[in-house]
Design a protein around this motif. Structure first.
Motif, PDB file in Angstrom:
ATOM      1  N   GLN A  70      10.568   2.064  -9.099  1.00 25.80           N
ATOM      2  CA  GLN A  70       9.408   1.330  -9.601  1.00 25.80           C
ATOM      3  C   GLN A  70       9.805  -0.117  -9.818  1.00 25.80           C
ATOM      4  O   GLN A  70      10.817  -0.409 -10.451  1.00 25.80           O
ATOM      5  CB  GLN A  70       8.898   1.923 -10.914  1.00 25.80           C
ATOM      6  CG  GLN A  70       7.683   1.184 -11.438  1.00 25.80           C
ATOM      7  CD  GLN A  70       7.070   1.844 -12.649  1.00 25.80           C
ATOM      8  OE1 GLN A  70       7.475   2.921 -13.068  1.00 25.80           O
ATOM      9  NE2 GLN A  70       6.081   1.190 -13.227  1.00 25.80           N
ATOM     10  N   THR A  71       9.005  -1.018  -9.258  1.00 20.54           N
ATOM     11  CA  THR A  71       9.168  -2.445  -9.493  1.00 20.54           C
ATOM     12  C   THR A  71       7.829  -2.953  -9.998  1.00 20.54           C
ATOM     13  O   THR A  71       6.814  -2.836  -9.314  1.00 20.54           O
ATOM     14  CB  THR A  71       9.570  -3.189  -8.206  1.00 20.54           C
ATOM     15  OG1 THR A  71       8.638  -2.876  -7.176  1.00 20.54           O
ATOM     16  CG2 THR A  71      10.956  -2.802  -7.754  1.00 20.54           C
ATOM     17  N   ASP A  72       7.840  -3.469 -11.209  1.00 21.12           N
ATOM     18  CA  ASP A  72       6.607  -3.896 -11.882  1.00 21.12           C
ATOM     19  C   ASP A  72       5.634  -2.722 -11.907  1.00 21.12           C
ATOM     20  O   ASP A  72       5.976  -1.668 -12.397  1.00 21.12           O
ATOM     21  CB  ASP A  72       6.020  -5.148 -11.230  1.00 21.12           C
ATOM     22  CG  ASP A  72       6.971  -6.332 -11.287  1.00 21.12           C
ATOM     23  OD1 ASP A  72       7.616  -6.505 -12.337  1.00 21.12           O
ATOM     24  OD2 ASP A  72       7.088  -7.062 -10.289  1.00 21.12           O
ATOM     25  N   ALA A  73       4.450  -2.886 -11.355  1.00 18.18           N
ATOM     26  CA  ALA A  73       3.449  -1.822 -11.398  1.00 18.18           C
ATOM     27  C   ALA A  73       3.437  -0.987 -10.127  1.00 18.18           C
ATOM     28  O   ALA A  73       2.595  -0.104  -9.970  1.00 18.18           O
ATOM     29  CB  ALA A  73       2.063  -2.420 -11.629  1.00 18.18           C
ATOM     30  N   GLN A  74       4.355  -1.238  -9.204  1.00 19.42           N
ATOM     31  CA  GLN A  74       4.367  -0.539  -7.927  1.00 19.42           C
ATOM     32  C   GLN A  74       5.472   0.512  -7.890  1.00 19.42           C
ATOM     33  O   GLN A  74       6.613   0.240  -8.278  1.00 19.42           O
ATOM     34  CB  GLN A  74       4.561  -1.535  -6.794  1.00 19.42           C
ATOM     35  CG  GLN A  74       4.405  -0.921  -5.434  1.00 19.42           C
ATOM     36  CD  GLN A  74       4.485  -1.967  -4.337  1.00 19.42           C
ATOM     37  OE1 GLN A  74       5.026  -3.048  -4.518  1.00 19.42           O
ATOM     38  NE2 GLN A  74       3.952  -1.633  -3.180  1.00 19.42           N
TER      39      GLN A  74
END
Length: 105
Positions: free
Chosen positions: A48-52
């Motif tokens: 997961q990176t930020d909201a993705q």
């Protein structure tokens, strides 16, 4: 019900946030069944990176998720309401078919 990892992620935010004590217990159980386990996070290379959230689709296997009659009805009603309000999104399509269309066989 056999669900893809993407369907599991799409289904999570559709679960009701409020309800009776009994319904909330069922929702919490289903949330646990839909969320990827620690083993799946490693095996599918989920990050997961930020909201993705991303994963390696070549590693992912569909999962049989036990969804009882009450939660199946709740999800069917939610998806039908989205359809009637013309608020269905492309990512909802396979779930709409699984929860609302009659099972052939």
């Amino acid at each position: 019900m056999l669900l893809t990892l993407q369907e599991r992620f799409v289904l999570l935010p559709l679960l009701p946030k409020e309800g009776s004590f009994v319904t909330l217990k069922l929702i919490r159980e289903l949330q646990g069944a839909l969320a990827p386990s620690e083993e799946e996070i490693k095996a599918f290379a989920i990050v997961q990176t930020d909201a993705q959230v991303r994963w390696d689709p070549s590693l992912v296997k569909d999962k049989e998720v036990e969804i009882g009659e009450t939660m199946t009805g709740l999800m069917r009603d939610t998806l039908v309401r989205l359809d009637e309000a013309k608020s269905l999104r492309l990512e909802h399509m396979s779930l709409y078919e699984k929860f609302t269309l009659p099972v052939e066989g």
